[in-house]
Design a protein around this motif. Structure first.
Motif, PDB file in Angstrom:
ATOM      1  N   GLU A   1       0.844  -1.193   0.000  1.00 57.33           N
ATOM      2  CA  GLU A   1       0.000   0.000   0.000  1.00 57.33           C
ATOM      3  C   GLU A   1       0.883   1.248   0.000  1.00 57.33           C
ATOM      4  O   GLU A   1       1.864   1.324   0.739  1.00 57.33           O
ATOM      5  CB  GLU A   1      -0.905   0.002   1.238  1.00 57.33           C
ATOM      6  N   GLY A   2       0.556   2.193  -0.871  1.00 58.92           N
ATOM      7  CA  GLY A   2       1.294   3.446  -0.943  1.00 58.92           C
ATOM      8  C   GLY A   2       2.386   3.483  -2.002  1.00 58.92           C
ATOM      9  O   GLY A   2       2.920   4.558  -2.297  1.00 58.92           O
ATOM     10  N   ASP A   3       2.732   2.329  -2.596  1.00 61.00           N
ATOM     11  CA  ASP A   3       3.736   2.326  -3.660  1.00 61.00           C
ATOM     12  C   ASP A   3       3.257   3.158  -4.843  1.00 61.00           C
ATOM     13  O   ASP A   3       2.097   3.056  -5.251  1.00 61.00           O
ATOM     14  CB  ASP A   3       4.026   0.895  -4.156  1.00 61.00           C
TER      15      ASP A   3
ATOM     16  N   PRO B   1       9.607   5.547  -9.976  1.00 59.43           N
ATOM     17  CA  PRO B   1      10.637   6.149  -9.111  1.00 59.43           C
ATOM     18  C   PRO B   1      10.160   7.480  -8.524  1.00 59.43           C
ATOM     19  O   PRO B   1       9.399   8.214  -9.153  1.00 59.43           O
ATOM     20  CB  PRO B   1      11.815   6.365 -10.058  1.00 59.43           C
ATOM     21  N   GLU B   2      10.627   7.800  -7.344  1.00 60.36           N
ATOM     22  CA  GLU B   2      10.241   9.033  -6.652  1.00 60.36           C
ATOM     23  C   GLU B   2      10.552  10.280  -7.474  1.00 60.36           C
ATOM     24  O   GLU B   2       9.829  11.263  -7.414  1.00 60.36           O
ATOM     25  CB  GLU B   2      10.946   9.130  -5.287  1.00 60.36           C
ATOM     26  N   GLU B   3      11.641  10.241  -8.254  1.00 64.62           N
ATOM     27  CA  GLU B   3      12.022  11.432  -9.027  1.00 64.62           C
ATOM     28  C   GLU B   3      11.167  11.628 -10.281  1.00 64.62           C
ATOM     29  O   GLU B   3      11.293  12.640 -10.972  1.00 64.62           O
ATOM     30  CB  GLU B   3      13.509  11.393  -9.405  1.00 64.62           C
ATOM     31  N   VAL B   4      10.278  10.674 -10.566  1.00 63.52           N
ATOM     32  CA  VAL B   4       9.374  10.792 -11.711  1.00 63.52           C
ATOM     33  C   VAL B   4       8.002  11.220 -11.190  1.00 63.52           C
ATOM     34  O   VAL B   4       7.430  10.557 -10.322  1.00 63.52           O
ATOM     35  CB  VAL B   4       9.273   9.455 -12.481  1.00 63.52           C
ATOM     36  N   SER B   5       7.489  12.332 -11.712  1.00 62.05           N
ATOM     37  CA  SER B   5       6.193  12.846 -11.245  1.00 62.05           C
ATOM     38  C   SER B   5       5.053  11.954 -11.739  1.00 62.05           C
ATOM     39  O   SER B   5       5.219  11.157 -12.669  1.00 62.05           O
ATOM     40  CB  SER B   5       5.974  14.271 -11.757  1.00 62.05           C
ATOM     41  N   PHE B   6       3.893  12.103 -11.138  1.00 67.40           N
ATOM     42  CA  PHE B   6       2.722  11.351 -11.586  1.00 67.40           C
ATOM     43  C   PHE B   6       2.327  11.751 -13.011  1.00 67.40           C
ATOM     44  O   PHE B   6       1.871  10.923 -13.789  1.00 67.40           O
ATOM     45  CB  PHE B   6       1.545  11.543 -10.629  1.00 67.40           C
ATOM     46  N   VAL B   7       2.511  13.017 -13.364  1.00 69.92           N
ATOM     47  CA  VAL B   7       2.226  13.462 -14.742  1.00 69.92           C
ATOM     48  C   VAL B   7       3.154  12.726 -15.707  1.00 69.92           C
ATOM     49  O   VAL B   7       2.720  12.180 -16.726  1.00 69.92           O
ATOM     50  CB  VAL B   7       2.367  14.991 -14.883  1.00 69.92           C
TER      51      VAL B   7
END
Length: 152
Positions: A63-65, A120-126
């Motif tokens: 959950e949360g990934d 990856p965290e450095e990639v935005s949801f957009v």
């Protein structure tokens, strides 16, 4: 707008809470009733990113990934799938989110765990919502010249 039940993380599926969803040219055909699986009473949208809401029995996701997912649903039984050519499976789109089953224009979507990838965290949801169209574009650019000629 329609109301649907929250999808369940049953079998090999995880439930993703949609963060961003793209609009694809084929979505318009679905709305017009002329695209693959159109008129099947499901929610369209197959270019998306989000967060795992319910990992079900997954040993890969929690959950949360932050994730993206492929819109395909290969059978894994046919000759093509067994050769690793899942993209040409006769059933590749049958259960694909936004193409054969409910997709990312909903708040939540259930997707086969093996079709989901960590974002990856450095990639935005957009940017994550653009993974599918960029992958398609890169595939077209990298298509060997001999195969381009054979298709024309």
């Amino acid at each position: 707008m329609i109301e649907k039940d929250l999808p369940k993380a049953e079998g090999n599926k995880v439930v993703i809470n949609i963060s961003k969803s793209g609009i694809c040219g084929c979505d318009i055909h679905m709305v017009w009733g002329t695209g693959y699986g159109a008129g099947q009473n499901f929610v369209i949208g197959h270019e998306f990113s989000g967060v795992i809401h319910d990992p079900g029995d997954s040993k890969v996701f929690k959950e949360g990934d932050r994730v993206v997912a492929m819109e395909i649903d290969p059978c894994m039984e046919c000759e093509f799938c067994k050769e690793g050519k899942v993209n040409i499976c006769d059933h590749v789109l049958d259960g694909g989110p936004g193409i054969g089953t409910d997709g990312s224009y909903a708040q939540y979507v259930a997707v086969r765990e093996d079709m989901v990838r960590l974002l990856p965290e450095e990639v935005s949801f957009v940017e994550g919502a653009l993974v599918e169209p960029i992958a398609i574009s890169m595939h077209g650019i990298n298509w060997p010249e001999s195969k381009k000629e054979a298709r024309s």
